[in-house]
Write a protein that holds these residues in place. Sequence first.
Motif, PDB file in Angstrom:
ATOM      1  N   ASN A  27     -12.494  15.497  35.209  1.00  0.00           N
ATOM      2  CA  ASN A  27     -13.708  15.489  34.407  1.00  0.00           C
ATOM      3  C   ASN A  27     -13.943  16.889  33.853  1.00  0.00           C
ATOM      4  N   THR A  61     -21.158   6.518  26.112  1.00  0.00           N
ATOM      5  CA  THR A  61     -19.761   6.677  26.495  1.00  0.00           C
ATOM      6  C   THR A  61     -18.857   5.967  25.506  1.00  0.00           C
ATOM      7  N   LYS A  62     -17.803   6.667  25.112  1.00  0.00           N
ATOM      8  CA  LYS A  62     -16.846   6.133  24.141  1.00  0.00           C
ATOM      9  C   LYS A  62     -15.440   6.246  24.734  1.00  0.00           C
ATOM     10  N   THR A  70     -12.471   8.812  28.680  1.00  0.00           N
ATOM     11  CA  THR A  70     -13.729   8.557  27.990  1.00  0.00           C
ATOM     12  C   THR A  70     -14.402   9.874  27.630  1.00  0.00           C
ATOM     13  N   SER A  72     -18.331  11.064  27.281  1.00  0.00           N
ATOM     14  CA  SER A  72     -19.718  10.674  27.536  1.00  0.00           C
ATOM     15  C   SER A  72     -20.645  11.781  27.065  1.00  0.00           C
ATOM     16  N   SER A  80     -22.044  16.977  27.745  1.00  0.00           N
ATOM     17  CA  SER A  80     -21.030  15.941  27.550  1.00  0.00           C
ATOM     18  C   SER A  80     -19.951  16.111  28.608  1.00  0.00           C
ATOM     19  N   TRP A  83     -13.614  12.671  30.363  1.00  0.00           N
ATOM     20  CA  TRP A  83     -12.934  12.184  31.557  1.00  0.00           C
ATOM     21  C   TRP A  83     -11.514  11.831  31.166  1.00  0.00           C
TER      22      TRP A  83
END
Length: 96
Positions: A27, A61-62, A70, A72, A80, A83
């Motif tokens: 992350n 989240t995309k 992802t 976020s 932001s 991940w």
Amino acid sequence: SFSAVTADTDRVQQRPRTETTEGIGLNLTCLHPKITADSTHSYRQLPGQAPQLVAMAVRGTKPVLEPEGTLSVSADRQSSALWLERPRIGDAAVYY
């Protein structure tokens, strides 16, 4: 091991270096309380190459396809997190 280096400026704060074992999720968090842009962009710069857009999001989240994971963005857009689901050695780069 997989290594990610992040850019830290007066408008964006990130940990300068993050490491994990290949295949173990990572992350990459980013604080950007002074930025008022409508969207958040995440880039990575592989050695010897120009920065490449990884993902863009406004809030929420995309999914990110390459590298898989992802992006976020908080509801107030002041933070932001990118991940990386299963980072590979080839994903080692500078992330912005």
